[in-house]
Structures are given as structure tokens and as C-alpha cells.
Design a protein around this motif. Structure first.
Motif, PDB file in Angstrom:
ATOM      1  N   MET A 200      36.962  37.950  40.811  1.00 28.22           N
ATOM      2  CA  MET A 200      37.616  37.470  39.588  1.00 28.22           C
ATOM      3  C   MET A 200      36.747  37.833  38.381  1.00 28.22           C
ATOM      4  SD  MET A 200      38.560  33.642  40.964  1.00 28.22           S
ATOM      5  CE  MET A 200      37.256  33.449  42.170  1.00 28.22           C
TER       6      MET A 200
ATOM      7  N   LYS B 272      39.784  43.795  36.386  1.00 32.42           N
ATOM      8  CA  LYS B 272      40.854  44.579  37.035  1.00 32.42           C
ATOM      9  C   LYS B 272      42.112  44.681  36.163  1.00 32.42           C
ATOM     10  CE  LYS B 272      40.325  41.659  40.032  1.00 32.42           C
ATOM     11  NZ  LYS B 272      40.146  40.563  40.884  1.00 32.42           N
TER      12      LYS B 272
ATOM     13  N   ASP C  54      49.012  39.702  41.368  1.00 32.01           N
ATOM     14  CA  ASP C  54      49.147  38.283  41.027  1.00 32.01           C
ATOM     15  C   ASP C  54      50.399  38.034  40.170  1.00 32.01           C
ATOM     16  OD1 ASP C  54      46.986  37.337  42.410  1.00 32.01           O
ATOM     17  OD2 ASP C  54      45.626  37.286  40.701  1.00 32.01           O
TER      18      ASP C  54
ATOM     19  N   ARG D 200      47.536  33.127  50.556  1.00 33.14           N
ATOM     20  CA  ARG D 200      47.182  34.396  51.229  1.00 33.14           C
ATOM     21  C   ARG D 200      48.377  34.978  51.986  1.00 33.14           C
ATOM     22  NH1 ARG D 200      43.298  35.611  48.110  1.00 33.14           N
ATOM     23  NH2 ARG D 200      41.664  34.081  48.069  1.00 33.14           N
TER      24      ARG D 200
ATOM     25  N   GLY E  63      44.492  40.711  43.325  1.00 34.44           N
ATOM     26  CA  GLY E  63      43.718  39.484  43.135  1.00 34.44           C
ATOM     27  C   GLY E  63      42.388  39.625  43.879  1.00 34.44           C
ATOM     28  N   GLY E  64      41.402  38.861  43.445  1.00 33.42           N
ATOM     29  CA  GLY E  64      40.044  39.005  43.982  1.00 33.42           C
ATOM     30  C   GLY E  64      39.898  38.799  45.479  1.00 33.42           C
ATOM     31  N   GLY E  65      40.833  38.061  46.088  1.00 33.31           N
ATOM     32  CA  GLY E  65      40.690  37.808  47.517  1.00 33.31           C
ATOM     33  C   GLY E  65      41.595  38.671  48.378  1.00 33.31           C
TER      34      GLY E  65
ATOM     35  N   ARG F  16      42.394  29.988  37.363  1.00 31.67           N
ATOM     36  CA  ARG F  16      41.889  30.388  38.682  1.00 31.67           C
ATOM     37  C   ARG F  16      41.503  29.165  39.520  1.00 31.67           C
ATOM     38  NH1 ARG F  16      39.972  34.358  34.998  1.00 31.67           N
ATOM     39  NH2 ARG F  16      40.597  36.455  35.638  1.00 31.67           N
TER      40      ARG F  16
ATOM     41  N   LEU G 208      40.202  28.736  42.374  1.00 31.46           N
ATOM     42  CA  LEU G 208      38.922  28.719  43.092  1.00 31.46           C
ATOM     43  C   LEU G 208      37.737  28.385  42.185  1.00 31.46           C
ATOM     44  CD1 LEU G 208      39.354  31.780  45.498  1.00 31.46           C
ATOM     45  CD2 LEU G 208      39.647  29.365  46.008  1.00 31.46           C
TER      46      LEU G 208
ATOM     47  N   ARG H  59      31.448  37.267  49.588  1.00 36.47           N
ATOM     48  CA  ARG H  59      32.415  38.370  49.634  1.00 36.47           C
ATOM     49  C   ARG H  59      31.817  39.759  49.460  1.00 36.47           C
ATOM     50  NH1 ARG H  59      37.447  36.395  45.948  1.00 36.47           N
ATOM     51  NH2 ARG H  59      38.156  34.703  47.291  1.00 36.47           N
TER      52      ARG H  59
HETATM   53  C1  S3P Z   1      41.552  34.954  43.739  1.00 38.01           C
HETATM   54  C2  S3P Z   1      41.617  35.711  42.600  1.00 38.01           C
HETATM   55  C3  S3P Z   1      42.695  35.592  41.628  1.00 38.01           C
HETATM   56  C4  S3P Z   1      43.982  35.081  42.294  1.00 38.01           C
HETATM   57  C5  S3P Z   1      43.692  33.823  43.033  1.00 38.01           C
HETATM   58  C6  S3P Z   1      42.631  33.993  44.119  1.00 38.01           C
HETATM   59  C7  S3P Z   1      40.404  35.129  44.656  1.00 38.01           C
HETATM   60  O1  S3P Z   1      42.945  36.862  41.004  1.00 38.01           O
HETATM   61  O2  S3P Z   1      44.514  36.037  43.170  1.00 38.01           O
HETATM   62  O3  S3P Z   1      43.292  32.870  42.098  1.00 38.01           O
HETATM   63  O4  S3P Z   1      40.485  34.671  45.815  1.00 38.01           O
HETATM   64  O5  S3P Z   1      39.391  35.741  44.249  1.00 38.01           O
HETATM   65  P1  S3P Z   1      41.948  37.557  39.918  1.00 38.01           P
HETATM   66  O6  S3P Z   1      40.877  38.247  40.705  1.00 38.01           O
HETATM   67  O7  S3P Z   1      42.837  38.514  39.207  1.00 38.01           O
HETATM   68  O8  S3P Z   1      41.420  36.466  39.049  1.00 38.01           O
END
Ligand code: S3P
Length: 170
Positions: free
Chosen positions: A11, A15, A34, A58, A78-80, A117, A119, A136
């Protein structure tokens, strides 16, 4: 460009900003995963996490990636999104995976005033960001085709580096 540009990273690594810039520069479509999820579910990411938990989110993320797998363009994840093998498999089929990185301090400065966000909710500090990032880091490196550092660079420089890489590798 034969392959999609797939932007991944923690995050706040930029991106969304970088994908918008690349989309303008290259005149190709941008798909923000997202934003696709929010539209598909008609709910914010915060509400999806609240109602269905991280695993529920997820599952929606995997289903969404599967739905967009034949699209051509820049895919901003998204970051995950790359934590699941299935997602990486989908993304690698048509794309080159570009990892954006930044230090926890830089990330904190970029995201501290944004409460979208889940998380980071209630844990908006450098130590928490570093802890999540450490979990990660190896995974991000393992799945990336190329790593682009974003600290102290503006969006034009980052976009130019990605375009150069894609020109030589896709
Ligand atoms: C997440 C990142 C978020 C979004 C969600 C979970 C993550 O996207 O998908 O909150 O797990 O790192 P961004 O990376 O665009 O903030």
C-alpha cells in the motif's frame, strides 16, 4: 507492448498514481483492481473487510482477477493481490509483474491521512507498516519480474523506468 503491465507492491507505493500516468503516456487502458471490486460489490473496501473479513475480500479479489484476465492494459493491483498463488498465475499469463517499493517512512507519509485501508485502521504508524511489509517482502520479490524503487522519485521518472523495462522485455 505485447504484455500487460501489472503493478504490484505494498500500500502507498504509488501503484494507482503510476498506472494513471502510464495510461496517459501510452494511451492504453488502466484497470484498477480495487476500483473494479468496489464497482462489482457496490461497497467500499472497508465495508467488504468489515462484513466479510480479509478472507472474504481475498475471495472477491481472486474472482475479480479471473474476470479481467483477458483485458489488455495496465493492471493496478491491491497490495495483497499477489499473496495467493492462483492470482499470480492469472497475472503472469498476460503480464509482466512490476514491483514498486518504498521505505515504511515514505509509505507512512503517503498514506497517513487516508482512512480507506482496513489493514492500517487504528494502526497508522511506521512500525506497523514495517511489520506488515516485512511479512510480505520476500513474496513480492519472488513474484516480481522487475523491481522499481519509488523513494525520492517523481511519477514521471517511475513511469519512464517502467516503459524502458517493458520496451526491452515484453
Ligand atoms: C491491501 C491493499 C489495498 C486493498 C486492501 C488490502 C493489502 O490496496 O486491496 O485494502 O492487503 O495490502 P492498495 O495497495 O491499493 O492500497
Amino acid at each position: 507492448m505485447k504484455k500487460n503491465i501489472v503493478l504490484i507492491g505494498f500500500m502507498g507505493t504509488g501503484k494507482t498514481t503510476v498506472s494513471r500516468k502510464l495510461s496517459e503516456m501510452l494511451d492504453i487502458k488502466e484497470i484498477d483492481v480495487d476500483a473494479y471490486i468496489v464497482e462489482r460489490e457496490q461497497k467500499s473496501i472497508n465495508d467488504i473487510f468489515k462484513e466479510q473479513g480479509e478472507e472474504g475480500f481475498r475471495d472477491i479479489e481472486t474472482a475479480s482477477l479471473d474476470e479481467i484476465k483477458n483485458e489488455k492494459g495496465i493492471i493496478s493491483c491491491g497490495g495483497g493481490a499477489v499473496l495467493r498463488d492462483k492470482n499470480v498465475e492469472i497475472l503472469k499469463t498476460n503480464g509482466k509483474i512490476v514491483l514498486l517499493t518504498a521505505t515504511p517512512q515514505t509509505i507512512y507519509e503517503r498514506v497517513k491521512d487516508d482512512d480507506s485501508r482496513p489493514l492500517l485502521k487504528g494502526n497508522m504508524n511506521v512500525d506497523h507498516i514495517k511489520m506488515l511489509m516485512d511479512r510480505r517482502k520476500d513474496r513480492y520479490i519472488e513474484v516480481a519480474d522487475v523491481v522499481i524503487e519509488t523513494d525520492n522519485k517523481d511519477v514521471d521518472e517511475i513511469a519512464a523506468e517502467i516503459i524502458e523495462y517493458m520496451g526491452n522485455n515484453s
